[in-house]
Design a protein around this motif. Structure first.
Motif, PDB file in Angstrom:
ATOM      1  N   ASP A  12       0.809  -1.204   0.000  1.00 18.67           N
ATOM      2  CA  ASP A  12       0.000   0.000   0.000  1.00 18.67           C
ATOM      3  C   ASP A  12       0.851   1.266   0.000  1.00 18.67           C
ATOM      4  OD1 ASP A  12      -2.364  -1.352  -0.172  1.00 18.67           O
ATOM      5  OD2 ASP A  12      -2.807  -1.270   1.960  1.00 18.67           O
ATOM      6  N   VAL A  13       2.022   1.168  -0.591  1.00 25.12           N
ATOM      7  CA  VAL A  13       2.899   2.318  -0.774  1.00 25.12           C
ATOM      8  C   VAL A  13       3.157   2.448  -2.273  1.00 25.12           C
ATOM      9  CG1 VAL A  13       5.173   3.304  -0.314  1.00 25.12           C
ATOM     10  CG2 VAL A  13       3.981   2.051   1.483  1.00 25.12           C
ATOM     11  N   VAL A  14       2.908   3.645  -2.783  1.00 25.30           N
ATOM     12  CA  VAL A  14       3.100   3.912  -4.209  1.00 25.30           C
ATOM     13  C   VAL A  14       4.158   4.996  -4.346  1.00 25.30           C
ATOM     14  CG1 VAL A  14       1.992   4.772  -6.320  1.00 25.30           C
ATOM     15  CG2 VAL A  14       0.694   3.326  -4.719  1.00 25.30           C
ATOM     16  N   HIS A  15       5.163   4.737  -5.180  1.00 19.52           N
ATOM     17  CA  HIS A  15       6.218   5.716  -5.455  1.00 19.52           C
ATOM     18  C   HIS A  15       6.081   6.170  -6.907  1.00 19.52           C
ATOM     19  CE1 HIS A  15       8.759   4.934  -1.888  1.00 19.52           C
ATOM     20  NE2 HIS A  15       8.213   3.741  -1.967  1.00 19.52           N
ATOM     21  N   LEU A  16       6.051   7.469  -7.117  1.00 18.94           N
ATOM     22  CA  LEU A  16       6.031   8.031  -8.463  1.00 18.94           C
ATOM     23  C   LEU A  16       7.161   9.044  -8.575  1.00 18.94           C
ATOM     24  CD1 LEU A  16       2.242   8.743  -9.084  1.00 18.94           C
ATOM     25  CD2 LEU A  16       3.622   6.944 -10.095  1.00 18.94           C
ATOM     26  N   THR A  17       7.868   9.006  -9.673  1.00 23.79           N
ATOM     27  CA  THR A  17       8.912   9.987  -9.942  1.00 23.79           C
ATOM     28  C   THR A  17       8.632  10.599 -11.304  1.00 23.79           C
ATOM     29  OG1 THR A  17      10.509   8.701  -8.669  1.00 23.79           O
ATOM     30  CG2 THR A  17      11.409  10.339 -10.172  1.00 23.79           C
ATOM     31  N   VAL A  18       8.541  11.927 -11.323  1.00 16.13           N
ATOM     32  CA  VAL A  18       8.280  12.650 -12.567  1.00 16.13           C
ATOM     33  C   VAL A  18       9.299  13.782 -12.686  1.00 16.13           C
ATOM     34  CG1 VAL A  18       5.806  12.109 -12.574  1.00 16.13           C
ATOM     35  CG2 VAL A  18       6.594  14.207 -11.490  1.00 16.13           C
ATOM     36  N   PRO A  19       9.503  14.286 -13.900  1.00 18.03           N
ATOM     37  CA  PRO A  19      10.378  15.454 -14.026  1.00 18.03           C
ATOM     38  C   PRO A  19       9.836  16.619 -13.194  1.00 18.03           C
ATOM     39  CG  PRO A  19       9.984  14.463 -16.170  1.00 18.03           C
ATOM     40  CD  PRO A  19       9.041  13.800 -15.196  1.00 18.03           C
ATOM     41  N   SER A  62       9.388  25.534  -7.083  1.00 18.98           N
ATOM     42  CA  SER A  62       9.962  26.884  -7.091  1.00 18.98           C
ATOM     43  C   SER A  62      11.384  26.926  -6.541  1.00 18.98           C
ATOM     44  CB  SER A  62       9.065  27.851  -6.305  1.00 18.98           C
ATOM     45  OG  SER A  62       9.119  27.572  -4.921  1.00 18.98           O
ATOM     46  N   ILE A  63      11.800  25.888  -5.814  1.00 21.55           N
ATOM     47  CA  ILE A  63      13.169  25.869  -5.260  1.00 21.55           C
ATOM     48  C   ILE A  63      13.995  24.695  -5.761  1.00 21.55           C
ATOM     49  CG2 ILE A  63      12.530  27.150  -3.176  1.00 21.55           C
ATOM     50  CD1 ILE A  63      12.621  24.420  -1.678  1.00 21.55           C
ATOM     51  N   ALA A  64      13.440  23.889  -6.672  1.00 19.80           N
ATOM     52  CA  ALA A  64      14.146  22.700  -7.161  1.00 19.80           C
ATOM     53  C   ALA A  64      15.297  23.068  -8.086  1.00 19.80           C
ATOM     54  CB  ALA A  64      13.169  21.786  -7.901  1.00 19.80           C
ATOM     55  N   THR A  65      16.342  22.252  -8.034  1.00 21.19           N
ATOM     56  CA  THR A  65      17.420  22.401  -9.014  1.00 21.19           C
ATOM     57  C   THR A  65      16.876  21.963 -10.370  1.00 21.19           C
ATOM     58  OG1 THR A  65      18.220  20.162  -8.565  1.00 21.19           O
ATOM     59  CG2 THR A  65      19.276  21.953  -7.338  1.00 21.19           C
ATOM     60  N   GLN A  66      17.514  22.407 -11.423  1.00 25.45           N
ATOM     61  CA  GLN A  66      17.084  22.013 -12.773  1.00 25.45           C
ATOM     62  C   GLN A  66      18.270  21.477 -13.543  1.00 25.45           C
ATOM     63  OE1 GLN A  66      13.986  21.799 -13.859  1.00 25.45           O
ATOM     64  NE2 GLN A  66      13.239  22.581 -11.915  1.00 25.45           N
ATOM     65  N   PRO A  67      18.152  20.393 -14.243  1.00 25.46           N
ATOM     66  CA  PRO A  67      16.979  19.510 -14.279  1.00 25.46           C
ATOM     67  C   PRO A  67      16.926  18.677 -13.000  1.00 25.46           C
ATOM     68  CG  PRO A  67      18.721  18.549 -15.583  1.00 25.46           C
ATOM     69  CD  PRO A  67      19.245  19.866 -15.085  1.00 25.46           C
ATOM     70  N   ALA A  68      15.739  18.272 -12.626  1.00 27.87           N
ATOM     71  CA  ALA A  68      15.558  17.481 -11.409  1.00 27.87           C
ATOM     72  C   ALA A  68      14.330  16.593 -11.564  1.00 27.87           C
ATOM     73  CB  ALA A  68      15.386  18.398 -10.199  1.00 27.87           C
ATOM     74  N   GLU A  69      14.184  15.703 -10.613  1.00 25.18           N
ATOM     75  CA  GLU A  69      13.003  14.856 -10.558  1.00 25.18           C
ATOM     76  C   GLU A  69      12.257  15.119  -9.266  1.00 25.18           C
ATOM     77  OE1 GLU A  69      14.586  10.890 -11.043  1.00 25.18           O
ATOM     78  OE2 GLU A  69      14.142  10.973 -13.191  1.00 25.18           O
ATOM     79  N   LEU A  70      10.953  15.072  -9.352  1.00 26.73           N
ATOM     80  CA  LEU A  70      10.070  15.225  -8.204  1.00 26.73           C
ATOM     81  C   LEU A  70       9.667  13.813  -7.786  1.00 26.73           C
ATOM     82  CD1 LEU A  70       8.339  17.673  -6.847  1.00 26.73           C
ATOM     83  CD2 LEU A  70       6.510  16.718  -8.227  1.00 26.73           C
ATOM     84  N   GLU A  71       9.973  13.450  -6.559  1.00 26.79           N
ATOM     85  CA  GLU A  71       9.632  12.123  -6.064  1.00 26.79           C
ATOM     86  C   GLU A  71       8.415  12.236  -5.158  1.00 26.79           C
ATOM     87  OE1 GLU A  71      13.020  10.347  -4.155  1.00 26.79           O
ATOM     88  OE2 GLU A  71      14.352  11.133  -5.704  1.00 26.79           O
ATOM     89  N   CYS A  72       7.449  11.357  -5.364  1.00 29.49           N
ATOM     90  CA  CYS A  72       6.228  11.386  -4.574  1.00 29.49           C
ATOM     91  C   CYS A  72       5.967   9.984  -4.033  1.00 29.49           C
ATOM     92  CB  CYS A  72       5.062  11.851  -5.443  1.00 29.49           C
ATOM     93  SG  CYS A  72       3.585  12.257  -4.505  1.00 29.49           S
ATOM     94  N   ARG A  73       5.738   9.920  -2.732  1.00 27.94           N
ATOM     95  CA  ARG A  73       5.467   8.645  -2.054  1.00 27.94           C
ATOM     96  C   ARG A  73       4.098   8.741  -1.398  1.00 27.94           C
ATOM     97  NH1 ARG A  73       6.093   6.289   3.127  1.00 27.94           N
ATOM     98  NH2 ARG A  73       6.863   4.150   3.025  1.00 27.94           N
ATOM     99  N   PHE A  74       3.209   7.842  -1.792  1.00 30.73           N
ATOM    100  CA  PHE A  74       1.868   7.766  -1.231  1.00 30.73           C
ATOM    101  C   PHE A  74       1.803   6.537  -0.329  1.00 30.73           C
ATOM    102  CE2 PHE A  74       1.442   9.647  -5.435  1.00 30.73           C
ATOM    103  CZ  PHE A  74       0.611  10.730  -5.216  1.00 30.73           C
ATOM    104  N   SER A  75       1.350   6.702   0.907  1.00 29.83           N
ATOM    105  CA  SER A  75       1.152   5.580   1.827  1.00 29.83           C
ATOM    106  C   SER A  75      -0.324   5.518   2.179  1.00 29.83           C
ATOM    107  CB  SER A  75       1.971   5.776   3.105  1.00 29.83           C
ATOM    108  OG  SER A  75       3.343   5.854   2.808  1.00 29.83           O
ATOM    109  N   VAL A  76      -0.920   4.368   1.898  1.00 31.02           N
ATOM    110  CA  VAL A  76      -2.348   4.183   2.109  1.00 31.02           C
ATOM    111  C   VAL A  76      -2.562   3.309   3.342  1.00 31.02           C
ATOM    112  CG1 VAL A  76      -4.476   3.272   1.106  1.00 31.02           C
ATOM    113  CG2 VAL A  76      -2.738   4.312  -0.374  1.00 31.02           C
ATOM    114  N   THR A  77      -3.401   3.762   4.266  1.00 33.46           N
ATOM    115  CA  THR A  77      -3.819   2.956   5.411  1.00 33.46           C
ATOM    116  C   THR A  77      -5.336   2.840   5.371  1.00 33.46           C
ATOM    117  OG1 THR A  77      -3.995   4.842   6.904  1.00 33.46           O
ATOM    118  CG2 THR A  77      -1.841   3.753   6.775  1.00 33.46           C
ATOM    119  N   GLU A  78      -5.917   2.238   6.386  1.00 35.28           N
ATOM    120  CA  GLU A  78      -7.369   2.047   6.395  1.00 35.28           C
ATOM    121  C   GLU A  78      -8.145   3.342   6.309  1.00 35.28           C
ATOM    122  OE1 GLU A  78      -9.116  -0.323   9.427  1.00 35.28           O
ATOM    123  OE2 GLU A  78      -7.619  -1.899   9.200  1.00 35.28           O
TER     124      GLU A  78
END
Length: 133
Positions: A12-19, A62-78
């Motif tokens: 129940d953990v989803v990792h997404l990485t996008v530019p 607005s503060i990210a280095t360029q080029p960079a990737e944005l990492e997103c982690r979703f954790s799902v519980t009940e």
């Protein structure tokens, strides 16, 4: 302060990485809505969470280095969805103050919101619990 929630099952953990580019935020908004729907959040709760994730990402872009990737982690519980968004940053980069409008949006739309920065990364953590009933 880091948002806390019950421990998610490993599947129940989803990792997404996008530019780290605003053009890719729709992918994260869609994932957010899908996972919140899985938890049977109300439509208003889903929309609030989508807006909060979008605002958190905008703050980080607005503060990210360029080029960079944005990492997103979703954790799902009940009964909750926790979202952590991270980007690499130049040394000394700072997020908006907690008194800023952006932070007021995040705290109004989620159960809790927090940020951490170190020498080369910034992370915003959001937690939204489903309203009972």
């Amino acid at each position: 302060m880091t948002p806390t929630t019950s421990q998610p099952a490993s599947d129940d953990v989803v990792h997404l990485t996008v530019p780290a580019d605003g053009g890719y935020l729709s992918v994260l908004r869609t994932a957010t809505a899908g996972l919140a729907a899985r938890l049977q959040f109300a439509l208003d709760e889903i929309e609030d969470l989508r807006i909060a994730v979008d605002e958190a990402c905008a703050m980080l872009l607005s503060i990210a280095t360029q080029p960079a990737e944005l990492e997103c982690r979703f954790s799902v519980t009940e009964d909750a969805l926790a979202v952590e968004v991270t980007v690499p940053t130049p040394r000394g980069a700072r997020l908006p103050a907690e008194s800023s409008f952006a932070w007021k949006v995040l705290t109004a739309l989620t159960t809790s919101a927090a940020a951490t920065t170190d020498s080369d990364r910034a992370t915003i953590s959001l937690l939204t619990r489903r309203v009972a009933g």
